[in-house]
Motif scaffolding. Structure first.
Motif, mmCIF file in Angstrom:
data_model
loop_
_atom_site.group_PDB
_atom_site.id
_atom_site.type_symbol
_atom_site.label_atom_id
_atom_site.label_comp_id
_atom_site.label_asym_id
_atom_site.label_seq_id
_atom_site.Cartn_x
_atom_site.Cartn_y
_atom_site.Cartn_z
ATOM 1 N N ARG A 147 -30.652 -49.247 96.960
ATOM 2 C CA ARG A 147 -30.773 -48.119 96.037
ATOM 3 C C ARG A 147 -29.894 -48.331 94.802
ATOM 4 O O ARG A 147 -30.312 -48.053 93.683
ATOM 5 C CB ARG A 147 -30.428 -46.815 96.768
ATOM 6 C CG ARG A 147 -31.459 -46.477 97.827
ATOM 7 C CD ARG A 147 -31.041 -45.352 98.777
ATOM 8 N NE ARG A 147 -31.944 -45.318 99.941
ATOM 9 C CZ ARG A 147 -31.849 -44.462 100.941
ATOM 10 N NH1 ARG A 147 -30.899 -43.531 100.933
ATOM 11 N NH2 ARG A 147 -32.701 -44.515 101.948
ATOM 12 N N TYR A 148 -28.686 -48.844 95.010
ATOM 13 C CA TYR A 148 -27.814 -49.099 93.863
ATOM 14 C C TYR A 148 -28.334 -50.264 93.030
ATOM 15 O O TYR A 148 -28.241 -50.237 91.795
ATOM 16 C CB TYR A 148 -26.386 -49.386 94.323
ATOM 17 C CG TYR A 148 -25.469 -49.663 93.148
ATOM 18 C CD1 TYR A 148 -25.174 -48.655 92.229
ATOM 19 C CD2 TYR A 148 -24.934 -50.931 92.942
ATOM 20 C CE1 TYR A 148 -24.358 -48.904 91.135
ATOM 21 C CE2 TYR A 148 -24.120 -51.185 91.856
ATOM 22 C CZ TYR A 148 -23.832 -50.171 90.953
ATOM 23 O OH TYR A 148 -23.037 -50.421 89.864
ATOM 24 N N LYS A 149 -28.900 -51.271 93.684
ATOM 25 C CA LYS A 149 -29.457 -52.421 92.939
ATOM 26 C C LYS A 149 -30.578 -51.956 92.022
ATOM 27 O O LYS A 149 -30.641 -52.359 90.833
ATOM 28 C CB LYS A 149 -29.998 -53.456 93.925
ATOM 29 C CG LYS A 149 -30.611 -54.713 93.270
ATOM 30 C CD LYS A 149 -29.538 -55.570 92.634
ATOM 31 C CE LYS A 149 -30.015 -56.987 92.316
ATOM 32 N NZ LYS A 149 -31.147 -57.069 91.391
ATOM 33 N N ALA A 150 -31.464 -51.105 92.511
ATOM 34 C CA ALA A 150 -32.549 -50.591 91.674
ATOM 35 C C ALA A 150 -31.983 -49.781 90.509
ATOM 36 O O ALA A 150 -32.426 -49.923 89.355
ATOM 37 C CB ALA A 150 -33.489 -49.724 92.510
ATOM 38 N N PHE A 151 -31.015 -48.933 90.789
ATOM 39 C CA PHE A 151 -30.362 -48.116 89.757
ATOM 40 C C PHE A 151 -29.756 -48.996 88.669
ATOM 41 O O PHE A 151 -30.010 -48.812 87.471
ATOM 42 C CB PHE A 151 -29.280 -47.256 90.431
ATOM 43 C CG PHE A 151 -28.328 -46.582 89.490
ATOM 44 C CD1 PHE A 151 -28.662 -45.378 88.887
ATOM 45 C CD2 PHE A 151 -27.082 -47.142 89.212
ATOM 46 C CE1 PHE A 151 -27.772 -44.748 88.021
ATOM 47 C CE2 PHE A 151 -26.188 -46.524 88.357
ATOM 48 C CZ PHE A 151 -26.535 -45.322 87.755
ATOM 49 N N MET A 201 -36.695 -45.913 93.859
ATOM 50 C CA MET A 201 -35.473 -45.638 93.099
ATOM 51 C C MET A 201 -35.607 -46.180 91.687
ATOM 52 O O MET A 201 -35.221 -45.513 90.709
ATOM 53 C CB MET A 201 -34.266 -46.269 93.799
ATOM 54 C CG MET A 201 -32.954 -46.096 93.036
ATOM 55 S SD MET A 201 -32.440 -44.367 92.848
ATOM 56 C CE MET A 201 -31.394 -44.194 94.301
ATOM 57 N N TYR A 202 -36.169 -47.370 91.548
ATOM 58 C CA TYR A 202 -36.373 -47.939 90.214
ATOM 59 C C TYR A 202 -37.291 -47.028 89.397
ATOM 60 O O TYR A 202 -37.013 -46.728 88.230
ATOM 61 C CB TYR A 202 -36.969 -49.342 90.321
ATOM 62 C CG TYR A 202 -36.936 -50.120 89.020
ATOM 63 C CD1 TYR A 202 -35.982 -51.108 88.806
ATOM 64 C CD2 TYR A 202 -37.846 -49.864 87.995
ATOM 65 C CE1 TYR A 202 -35.938 -51.824 87.612
ATOM 66 C CE2 TYR A 202 -37.812 -50.560 86.792
ATOM 67 C CZ TYR A 202 -36.856 -51.542 86.609
ATOM 68 O OH TYR A 202 -36.807 -52.237 85.415
ATOM 69 N N GLU A 203 -38.376 -46.593 90.013
ATOM 70 C CA GLU A 203 -39.331 -45.716 89.319
ATOM 71 C C GLU A 203 -38.660 -44.421 88.855
ATOM 72 O O GLU A 203 -38.853 -43.982 87.714
ATOM 73 C CB GLU A 203 -40.494 -45.383 90.253
ATOM 74 C CG GLU A 203 -41.503 -44.395 89.666
ATOM 75 C CD GLU A 203 -42.508 -43.913 90.698
ATOM 76 O OE1 GLU A 203 -43.117 -42.850 90.462
ATOM 77 O OE2 GLU A 203 -42.681 -44.574 91.737
ATOM 78 N N MET A 204 -37.877 -43.827 89.710
ATOM 79 C CA MET A 204 -37.232 -42.559 89.373
ATOM 80 C C MET A 204 -36.231 -42.731 88.238
ATOM 81 O O MET A 204 -36.243 -41.960 87.261
ATOM 82 C CB MET A 204 -36.537 -41.973 90.604
ATOM 83 C CG MET A 204 -35.837 -40.650 90.344
ATOM 84 S SD MET A 204 -35.241 -39.844 91.855
ATOM 85 C CE MET A 204 -33.968 -41.005 92.384
ATOM 86 N N VAL A 205 -35.366 -43.737 88.332
ATOM 87 C CA VAL A 205 -34.342 -43.926 87.309
ATOM 88 C C VAL A 205 -34.976 -44.334 85.980
ATOM 89 O O VAL A 205 -34.551 -43.878 84.906
ATOM 90 C CB VAL A 205 -33.297 -44.954 87.775
ATOM 91 C CG1 VAL A 205 -32.251 -45.196 86.689
ATOM 92 C CG2 VAL A 205 -32.611 -44.466 89.047
ATOM 93 N N ASN A 216 -31.804 -53.352 82.374
ATOM 94 C CA ASN A 216 -33.047 -53.685 81.680
ATOM 95 C C ASN A 216 -33.289 -52.803 80.462
ATOM 96 O O ASN A 216 -34.110 -53.142 79.603
ATOM 97 C CB ASN A 216 -34.234 -53.565 82.639
ATOM 98 C CG ASN A 216 -34.202 -54.625 83.726
ATOM 99 O OD1 ASN A 216 -33.534 -55.655 83.590
ATOM 100 N ND2 ASN A 216 -34.914 -54.377 84.823
ATOM 101 N N ASN A 217 -32.588 -51.685 80.393
ATOM 102 C CA ASN A 217 -32.723 -50.791 79.235
ATOM 103 C C ASN A 217 -31.478 -50.796 78.347
ATOM 104 O O ASN A 217 -31.311 -49.915 77.496
ATOM 105 C CB ASN A 217 -33.002 -49.363 79.723
ATOM 106 C CG ASN A 217 -34.408 -49.184 80.261
ATOM 107 O OD1 ASN A 217 -35.345 -48.905 79.519
ATOM 108 N ND2 ASN A 217 -34.564 -49.362 81.573
#
Length: 325
Positions: free
Chosen positions: A187-191, A157-161, A197-198
């Motif tokens: 999944r929400y945490k990664a999102f 999920m992190y990679e995709m977002v 971070n951005n």
């Protein structure tokens, strides 16, 4: 309903002779044995082994417990479980929710595979033992008799977002499943970590709740369309909700991905046909591994270290292709 007496009568032998054949004893001639087995097949007689199981206190049957017939990925998991179980001469019982507890006894089943958020940890901890090992597919528990096989939700999920951010998406919506589930939380945490971070601000009003079913995704999209401005992209915690949202948007003339992009998670059967960008979970292998580890634990080769399954992003046309490398 055909019984053992009917088989004995048709074969012209005693009930004890039929019983000896069905229990694999070698004191019956080969011709008689073949005749009895053929009659069982022709008369659709399937021996009831529960009585034998109750007497011996053991079972070569495992239990799979799940809670939602509406999600197609369960079928892949069941296929993986079934293939391994059959190859290793075990039987499989499938049941849902509370009905499974009465079967989670060592004289009825050898162990259980659990994929049911409604099955509480305290119930599992009270049942799991050296004589009754358990494998969970939806949680990690601190129990010496429970093996956990869980999906690594965070990394893909992190990679995709992050890829979406790198390619210009800034206004995000998130459609989550039940908030108490580990999958949704990861999944929400990664999102949210990617956005933080951005330095992208995410407003809570753009978080929409669903229940992992298609209908809830459809309803969420209806709510989103009431707003003054659509998100550029709606990240969904699973495919069923994403597909429901896609249907609602298209019914209202909203183009995907031009007006709003959408992503899912699971890679269900419809994901490719709907051209949905998603994360592919190897669910057949997930079921196969669960059955393998459970049967190994049943046989005394204890392995209860948590196992995390990797998953991969599948880029499709529900996001602007020109924005993705």
């Amino acid at each position: 309903m055909v019984g053992i007496k009917d088989i004995a009568k048709a074969a012209g032998v005693s009930i004890s002779t039929v019983s000896n054949v069905l229990n694999g004893k070698k004191n019956v001639g080969e011709d008689t044995k073949e005749r009895i087995l053929q009659l069982c097949k022709e008369m659709s007689y399937y021996p009831n082994t529960i009585g034998k199981t109750l007497k011996s206190g053991t079972s070569d049957t495992i239990l799979f417990n799940f809670s939602d017939f509406d999600r197609s990925f369960y079928l892949r998991i069941i296929k993986g479980i079934s293939d391994y179980v059959n190859d290793n001469d075990f039987d499989l019982i499938i049941c849902t929710e509370k009905s499974c507890e009465k079967y989670m006894r060592s004289n009825l089943t050898s162990g259980a595979i659990i994929l049911d958020a409604k099955m509480k940890d305290n119930v599992l901890n009270g049942i799991a033992s050296e004589r009754y090992p358990i494998v969970t597919l939806d949680r990690i528990t601190d129990n010496p008799y429970i093996k956990s096989i869980v999906v690594n939700n965070y990394d893909p999920m992190y990679e995709m977002v992050q890829q979406l951010v790198d390619n210009g998406y800034r206004r995000f919506g998130f459609l989550g499943g039940p908030e108490h589930t580990a999958d949704n939380q990861e999944r929400y945490k990664a999102f949210s970590d990617v956005l933080e971070n951005n330095n992208i601000v995410f407003q809570r009003k753009n978080y929409f709740s669903g229940d992992y079913r298609e209908k809830s995704g459809y309803s969420a999209a209806k709510i989103i369309m009431l707003g003054e401005e659509l998100p550029e992209i709606l990240v969904c915690a699973n495919d069923n909700m994403a597909i429901g949202a896609m249907k609602a948007f298209r019914e209202n003339g909203i183009k995907i991905p031009e007006d709003i992009a959408i992503t899912g998670f699971d890679n269900c059967d419809l994901a490719e046909a709907m051209e949905l960008t998603t994360v592919a979970i190897p669910n057949y292998e997930r079921g196969f591994l669960a059955a393998r580890y459970l049967i190994e634990n049943v046989k005394g080769r204890r392995n209860v270290e948590p196992f995390r399954i990797s998953a991969k992003v599948k880029w499709r046309n529900s996001v602007l292709v020109s924005k993705i490398k």
